[in-house]
Each structure stands twice: as structure tokens, then as C-alpha cells.
Design an enzyme around this catalytic site. Structure first.
Site, mmCIF file in Angstrom:
data_model
loop_
_atom_site.group_PDB
_atom_site.id
_atom_site.type_symbol
_atom_site.label_atom_id
_atom_site.label_comp_id
_atom_site.label_asym_id
_atom_site.label_seq_id
_atom_site.Cartn_x
_atom_site.Cartn_y
_atom_site.Cartn_z
ATOM 1 N N TYR A 13 0.915 -28.593 10.952
ATOM 2 C CA TYR A 13 -0.438 -28.161 10.554
ATOM 3 C C TYR A 13 -0.682 -28.267 9.048
ATOM 4 O O TYR A 13 -1.788 -28.081 8.587
ATOM 5 C CB TYR A 13 -0.655 -26.691 10.933
ATOM 6 N N ASP A 15 -0.720 -30.523 6.666
ATOM 7 C CA ASP A 15 -1.624 -31.492 6.030
ATOM 8 C C ASP A 15 -3.070 -31.005 6.138
ATOM 9 O O ASP A 15 -3.810 -30.979 5.165
ATOM 10 C CB ASP A 15 -1.494 -32.863 6.709
ATOM 11 N N TYR A 187 10.799 -23.689 11.670
ATOM 12 C CA TYR A 187 10.961 -24.953 12.399
ATOM 13 C C TYR A 187 11.997 -24.792 13.511
ATOM 14 O O TYR A 187 12.885 -23.929 13.394
ATOM 15 C CB TYR A 187 11.408 -26.061 11.442
ATOM 16 N N GLN A 242 -6.582 -19.681 9.599
ATOM 17 C CA GLN A 242 -5.826 -19.515 8.344
ATOM 18 C C GLN A 242 -6.021 -18.123 7.745
ATOM 19 O O GLN A 242 -5.068 -17.479 7.323
ATOM 20 C CB GLN A 242 -6.333 -20.540 7.328
ATOM 21 N N ARG A 258 7.259 -21.568 6.519
ATOM 22 C CA ARG A 258 7.934 -22.870 6.559
ATOM 23 C C ARG A 258 7.344 -23.932 5.618
ATOM 24 O O ARG A 258 7.894 -24.182 4.570
ATOM 25 C CB ARG A 258 8.035 -23.358 7.989
ATOM 26 N N GLY A 259 6.218 -24.567 5.938
ATOM 27 C CA GLY A 259 5.725 -25.667 5.096
ATOM 28 C C GLY A 259 5.129 -25.132 3.812
ATOM 29 O O GLY A 259 5.149 -23.934 3.551
ATOM 30 N N GLU A 260 4.567 -26.028 3.008
ATOM 31 C CA GLU A 260 4.156 -25.568 1.677
ATOM 32 C C GLU A 260 2.972 -24.609 1.678
ATOM 33 O O GLU A 260 2.872 -23.751 0.811
ATOM 34 C CB GLU A 260 3.888 -26.740 0.748
ATOM 35 N N ASP A 261 2.097 -24.701 2.662
ATOM 36 C CA ASP A 261 0.940 -23.802 2.628
ATOM 37 C C ASP A 261 1.344 -22.368 2.971
ATOM 38 O O ASP A 261 1.024 -21.433 2.231
ATOM 39 C CB ASP A 261 -0.177 -24.292 3.561
ATOM 40 N N SER A 262 2.083 -22.179 4.073
ATOM 41 C CA SER A 262 2.481 -20.799 4.414
ATOM 42 C C SER A 262 3.427 -20.241 3.355
ATOM 43 O O SER A 262 3.458 -19.028 3.098
ATOM 44 C CB SER A 262 3.092 -20.731 5.811
#
Ligand code: TRH
Length: 356
Positions: A13, A15, A187, A242, A258-262
Site C-alpha cells: 500500500y 506507494d 511483513y 489512513q 513496516r513500510g516508510e509511510d507507517s
């Protein structure tokens, strides 16, 4: 100015999450005219749902193919085109830009990193044979780079019935006031079962909020009878917007993200967190994590440093949870430090200044 953001969703999600957050900042805070062309509109809409309709409507969310029309209307070339994470622009759209009277500026929006090398590469031109100016833009923590997406800055809200988002009210009715709350968004491949079993050996109650899809990671959705330690209550939450996910982060004592946004949202929530960074084959993620920890732990005591490094690398909670109070104070200080460092408005404002 007019902005076109191109977003291709690779597998997760993130991107869409970053593109949406950038678009809403440019539009609702900075009054820019923004369109997003995305190859997976349902995912983008899902993330964007639940925000104030005035914010949602201020950004045009369009399918990828809608950008092809630009070839027929060269006069509609925007001022800025964003290629999120180096995605290639559709050929027909690019063809439209070639014949436009006024050329836009193209920005290659890169992945976030705390590594020092990005300071050298941020803002550098990327000369193209077609001659349209293109630049690299690196989000990051240092003053010399592209900044962080701050919008909206979450407030540490009081837990009252009124402000529980509608989609979460049923789950929240089961929350125990004296239990520690932990949200999990990681992940596949994480040693989650072992980690939870270790929590189960501690003399405390925990409410574990599993984000969408995580019950499957623990085989909970297969109907098999799986027993968990008695002091843990596992609660699955649906995929929320979000802004609602931000709310969850602000209500927990500890978040796995996990990814850069969260990852950035957990920091802005001002709470202790574990960053389950996206694993890369060449182990580049370990270097990225270490670079972040260098900044994050600069002012921490030796004891807290060791506890946080252990937690971030999936050491069992029993080995570091005793430092949670000290970590909570550190998280609040870090949040203020981030907001202060980004005082000029974070990534969207820096991007605007760069383009101007
Ligand atoms: O989805 P991600 O794993 O995305 C990642 C990152 O972009 C990473 O850098 C990239 O290399 C990799 O994909 C391929 O994690 P991320 O970035 O945290 O994005 C998740 C988004 O989903 C974020 O905007 C928060 C949002 N979200 C919701 O809106 N509702 C939810 O219920 C949950 C769990 C997340």
C-alpha cells in the site's frame, strides 16, 4: 501550480499511501491543483476514504490511462510532474509534454532514507535525452534533504467513545482498559508467533490489534484451534483509512509498523515502535535501519539504546519491555524534535520551494 502525480502500485500500500499523503498536503495545505494518475484506483480510494470530503474532493484521483488524453491537449501540461519511486511515465503522456508550449519540471520522488549519502544526491538533475528538466528528490530526516510527509499531524487523542472511528467501534468495545495495547502491521516472515508467545510469559495483560491480513499470518483464519497465552487478547481490525490507522497508532502503547509511510506515522504518533523494514535481498535494509537508529538514538542512554536496538531486531519482548516507559518519553521527545526540524512544513513545503 498544477501537479500531476504518477503512482504505480507494486505490491503493497505504501506507494499509494505516500502519493495520497503528498497530494493532500499540496492541495489542502498549500492550495495547489493536484491530480493523481494511479494504476490501482480502488486501493488509492480505500486509503483516502474517511478523510474530510473537502480534502478528498480537492484532489483528482484518476486511472492511469486517463493521462493519455494529455497527448491531445498539450496546452494542459502541468507545472510539475511527479514520478513516484521512479515509475515510468506513460509514453502517450510524455508525447503530450514534448509538444506542450510550456515544459513542466519532472521530479523523481525517491524512497525515504536516513542514510547520509542522500544529502549528496538530493536535488541533483537527471538529464534526459528529451530535454525536459528532471530532478531527484529524496525524502529524509536531515535539513539538507527533502523532508518528511507530516500531514496530518496526529494529536494524541483522548480515548472517548465519541472519537473512536466508526469502523473500529466494535473492536474497541472489547479493549480492556488495564491491558497494554500493541498494534501489528508487519511483513510475512516475521517471527510473530514466537514473539507473541514470549509476551504470554510476562505478568501483564496485552490487547493485540492485528491489522487487516495479519490473522492469516498467524493461521487464525483457517478455522484451526490455535491457543494463545491467556494474558493476550487478539483482536483483528479491518483495513481502515489512513486517518483511522493514524488514530490506532496514537492509541497504542507500542506499534509494529513496516513500510516508510507507517514508519513515519508511528514516529509522529509519539509512541515506541518497531520498524519491520522491507527485507531486501542484498540486506540493504539493515544499513537503512542502522542509519535511522543512529539518528533516533543520538540522545538515548546506553541502556535505552540497547533495549531499542534489541526490539527493532525482533528480540523477544521480555528482554526489552522493561524499558517501555523510558522509550515512551524518548518517543515524545523525538516527535517534538521531528516537528521542530521540519518546521518549514516538511516534504510538501520543501518540494514547493525546490520547484519554485
Ligand atoms: O504497504 P507498505 O508495506 O509499503 C511498502 C513501502 O512503501 C516500502 O517502502 C516499499 O519498499 C514496499 O512497500 C514495496 O507499508 P507503508 O509504506 O507503511 O504503507 C502502508 C500504508 O497503508 C500507509 O499509508 C498506512 C496505510 N494503512 C491504512 O490506510 N489502513 C490500514 O488499515 C493499514 C494497516 C495501513
Amino acid at each position: 501550480m498544477r501537479w500531476d502525480i504518477f503512482c504505480q502500485i507494486v505490491d503493497n500500500y505504501g506507494d499509494a499511501g505516500i502519493c495520497w499523503r503528498l497530494a493532500r498536503s499540496l492541495s489542502s495545505i498549500h492550495g495547489q491543483e493536484v491530480r493523481i494518475f494511479c494504476d490501482d484506483l480502488p486501493t488509492l480510494n480505500l486509503l483516502a476514504s474517511g478523510v474530510d470530503p473537502a480534502i478528498k474532493e480537492s484532489v483528482e484521483l484518476l486511472p492511469w490511462e486517463a493521462s493519455h488524453n494529455n497527448a491531445r491537449h498539450p496546452v494542459q501540461a502541468p507545472d510539475v510532474v511527479i514520478e513516484a519511486f521512479g515509475c515510468d511515465l506513460p509514453e502517450r503522456y510524455l508525447a503530450g509534454l514534448f509538444i506542450a508550449a510550456e515544459k513542466p519540471i519532472i521530479i523523481n520522488l525517491e524512497y525515504l532514507s536516513a542514510e547520509p549519502w542522500i544529502m549528496e544526491f538530493h536535488g541533483k538533475p537527471s538529464p534526459q535525452s528529451h530535454g525536459i528538466p528532471k530532478y531527484f528528490f529524496f525524502p529524509g530526516f536531515q535539513e539538507e534533504v527533502g523532508g518528511l510527509l507530516l500531514d496530518p499531524i496526529p494529536l494524541a487523542g483522548e480515548l472517548t467513545t465519541q472519537n473512536i472511528p466508526k469502523d473500529l467501534q466494535e473492536v474497541w468495545s472489547k479493549i480492556r482498559p488495564n491491558a497494554k495495547r500493541i498494534s501489528i502491521f508487519c511483513y510475512p516472515g516475521a517471527p510473530l508467533r514466537k514473539w507473541l508467545d514470549d509476551l504470554g510469559t510476562l505478568d501483564e495483560a496485552f490487547d493485540i490489534l492485528l491489522t487487516h491480513g495479519h490473522a492469516e499470518l498467524l493461521d487464525l483464519s483457517t478455522g484451526k484451534q490455535i491457543s494463545f497465552p491467556k494474558n493476550l487478547q487478539l483482536l483483528s481490525i479491518p483495513f481502515v483509512s489512513q486517518d483511522e490507522y493514524d488514530w490506532v497508532l496514537s492509541q497504542c502503547d507500542f506499534n509494529i509498523v513496516r513500510g516508510e509511510d507507517s514508519f513515519i506515522r508511528a514516529q509522529l504518533a509519539g509512541k515506541p515502535f518497531m520498524w519491520h523494514i522491507y527485507p531486501q535481498e542484498d540486506r540493504a535494509h539493515e544499513v537503512k535501519l542502522a542509519a535511522f537508529l543512529d539518528l533516533y538514538l543520538e540522545t538515548a542512554s546506553q541502556e535505552l539504546r540497547l533495549a531499542i536496538i534489541a526490539a527493532m531486531t525482533w528480540a523477544m519482548p521480555g528482554t526489552w519491555l522493561g524499558s517501555l516507559d523510558a522509550w515512551s518519553s524518548h518517543s515524545r521527545v523525538w516527535r517534538s524534535h521531528l516537528l521542530e526540524k521540519q518546521y518549514e512544513g516538511g516534504l510538501a513545503a520543501r518540494l514547493l520551494r525546490f520547484v519554485s
